[in-house]
Design a protein around this motif. Structure first.
Motif, mmCIF file in Angstrom:
data_model
loop_
_atom_site.group_PDB
_atom_site.id
_atom_site.type_symbol
_atom_site.label_atom_id
_atom_site.label_comp_id
_atom_site.label_asym_id
_atom_site.label_seq_id
_atom_site.Cartn_x
_atom_site.Cartn_y
_atom_site.Cartn_z
ATOM 1 N N HIS A 83 0.852 -1.186 0.000
ATOM 2 C CA HIS A 83 0.000 0.000 0.000
ATOM 3 C C HIS A 83 0.888 1.236 0.000
ATOM 4 O O HIS A 83 2.088 1.151 0.243
ATOM 5 C CB HIS A 83 -0.847 0.041 1.278
ATOM 6 C CG HIS A 83 -1.683 -1.156 1.497
ATOM 7 N ND1 HIS A 83 -3.011 -1.211 1.158
ATOM 8 C CD2 HIS A 83 -1.388 -2.381 2.025
ATOM 9 C CE1 HIS A 83 -3.500 -2.406 1.472
ATOM 10 N NE2 HIS A 83 -2.531 -3.126 1.999
ATOM 11 N N CYS A 84 0.272 2.404 -0.217
ATOM 12 C CA CYS A 84 0.995 3.655 -0.022
ATOM 13 C C CYS A 84 0.230 4.488 1.004
ATOM 14 O O CYS A 84 -0.987 4.352 1.147
ATOM 15 C CB CYS A 84 1.162 4.418 -1.330
ATOM 16 S SG CYS A 84 -0.309 5.239 -1.932
ATOM 17 N N ALA A 85 0.958 5.329 1.714
ATOM 18 C CA ALA A 85 0.344 6.173 2.736
ATOM 19 C C ALA A 85 -0.370 7.382 2.131
ATOM 20 O O ALA A 85 -1.079 8.094 2.832
ATOM 21 C CB ALA A 85 1.406 6.642 3.731
ATOM 22 N N ALA A 86 -0.168 7.609 0.827
ATOM 23 C CA ALA A 86 -0.756 8.756 0.134
ATOM 24 C C ALA A 86 -0.357 10.067 0.806
ATOM 25 O O ALA A 86 -1.171 10.948 1.040
ATOM 26 C CB ALA A 86 -2.274 8.630 0.025
ATOM 27 N N THR A 87 0.936 10.144 1.132
ATOM 28 C CA THR A 87 1.481 11.340 1.758
ATOM 29 C C THR A 87 2.475 12.003 0.815
ATOM 30 O O THR A 87 3.088 11.347 -0.019
ATOM 31 C CB THR A 87 2.197 10.982 3.076
ATOM 32 O OG1 THR A 87 3.163 9.956 2.824
ATOM 33 C CG2 THR A 87 1.212 10.505 4.124
ATOM 34 N N ARG A 88 2.627 13.315 0.979
ATOM 35 C CA ARG A 88 3.600 14.073 0.185
ATOM 36 C C ARG A 88 5.007 13.807 0.721
ATOM 37 O O ARG A 88 5.187 13.428 1.870
ATOM 38 C CB ARG A 88 3.299 15.563 0.267
ATOM 39 C CG ARG A 88 1.961 15.933 -0.311
ATOM 40 C CD ARG A 88 1.784 17.452 -0.344
ATOM 41 N NE ARG A 88 0.425 17.824 -0.665
ATOM 42 C CZ ARG A 88 -0.151 17.683 -1.867
ATOM 43 N NH1 ARG A 88 0.532 17.166 -2.846
ATOM 44 N NH2 ARG A 88 -1.396 18.053 -2.065
ATOM 45 N N LYS A 89 6.016 14.055 -0.122
ATOM 46 C CA LYS A 89 7.404 13.827 0.292
ATOM 47 C C LYS A 89 7.787 14.675 1.503
ATOM 48 O O LYS A 89 8.679 14.306 2.259
ATOM 49 C CB LYS A 89 8.362 14.097 -0.865
ATOM 50 C CG LYS A 89 8.280 13.010 -1.908
ATOM 51 C CD LYS A 89 9.509 12.964 -2.763
ATOM 52 C CE LYS A 89 9.327 11.824 -3.751
ATOM 53 N NZ LYS A 89 10.519 11.136 -4.076
ATOM 54 N N THR A 90 7.120 15.778 1.709
ATOM 55 C CA THR A 90 7.435 16.657 2.831
ATOM 56 C C THR A 90 6.690 16.281 4.115
ATOM 57 O O THR A 90 6.955 16.873 5.165
ATOM 58 C CB THR A 90 7.091 18.110 2.474
ATOM 59 O OG1 THR A 90 5.705 18.175 2.108
ATOM 60 C CG2 THR A 90 7.957 18.620 1.336
ATOM 61 N N TRP A 91 5.789 15.301 4.041
ATOM 62 C CA TRP A 91 4.995 14.925 5.204
ATOM 63 C C TRP A 91 5.889 14.417 6.328
ATOM 64 O O TRP A 91 6.668 13.492 6.138
ATOM 65 C CB TRP A 91 3.966 13.852 4.811
ATOM 66 C CG TRP A 91 3.106 13.387 5.942
ATOM 67 C CD1 TRP A 91 2.078 14.054 6.522
ATOM 68 C CD2 TRP A 91 3.191 12.126 6.621
ATOM 69 N NE1 TRP A 91 1.515 13.301 7.520
ATOM 70 C CE2 TRP A 91 2.186 12.114 7.593
ATOM 71 C CE3 TRP A 91 4.030 11.024 6.500
ATOM 72 C CZ2 TRP A 91 1.980 11.028 8.452
ATOM 73 C CZ3 TRP A 91 3.831 9.942 7.343
ATOM 74 C CH2 TRP A 91 2.809 9.949 8.308
ATOM 75 N N PHE A 92 5.815 15.047 7.463
ATOM 76 C CA PHE A 92 6.582 14.678 8.659
ATOM 77 C C PHE A 92 8.085 14.627 8.370
ATOM 78 O O PHE A 92 8.818 13.837 8.955
ATOM 79 C CB PHE A 92 6.098 13.336 9.210
ATOM 80 C CG PHE A 92 4.973 13.441 10.214
ATOM 81 C CD1 PHE A 92 3.939 14.335 10.030
ATOM 82 C CD2 PHE A 92 4.946 12.630 11.332
ATOM 83 C CE1 PHE A 92 2.898 14.417 10.939
ATOM 84 C CE2 PHE A 92 3.905 12.706 12.254
ATOM 85 C CZ PHE A 92 2.886 13.605 12.057
#
Length: 136
Positions: A17-26
């Motif tokens: 799966h993917c977290a569907a987060t941007r590269k800058t997330w956290f």
């Protein structure tokens, strides 16, 4: 062999799966903090018992534990028994036709392969798919 749940379903499949987060997330945060945030999404917002994934793979390749392997995951509606669910941090706006390196890192790719090898030492993985193979 890994078995899940009280009915002891044999684990034979791995779904990514993917977290569907941007590269800058956290960005700059520890993997454990990212896993805690995904767990919060699943428990607080979706009202699940725990994080849906058994493993989370961070951009630097760190593989973190989510649910225990013996506990049935919550990754694909109606398709969780006998399945290990692993989530890659990233993937915001990704499509199934995108190149892997557009959304993920070489370290994540290497860790995916390491995870597959490690799981195959514990159980017999016969099927490896992505969530998008089921979510149509």
């Amino acid at each position: 062999m890994i078995y899940q749940g009280s009915k002891r379903y044999p684990v034979t499949e791995l779904v990514f799966h993917c977290a569907a987060t941007r590269k800058t997330w956290f960005a700059g945060m520890r993997t454990s903090q990212k896993v805690a945030e995904i767990r919060r999404w699943h428990v607080s917002e979706r009202k699940w018992k725990d994080i849906g994934y058994h493993n989370v793979i961070d951009y630097d390749g760190t593989i973190a534990q989510g649910r225990k392997y013996e506990v049935i995951g919550a990754g694909v509606l109606g398709h969780n028994s006998g399945v290990i669910h692993a989530c890659l941090i990233g993937g915001k706006d990704s499509k199934s036709t995108d190149m892997f390196n557009r959304h993920y890192t070489r370290a994540q790719n290497s860790s995916m392969l390491s995870l597959i090898r490690a799981l195959n030492r514990l159980t017999t993985i016969k099927i490896i798919k992505g969530h998008n193979d089921y979510d149509k």
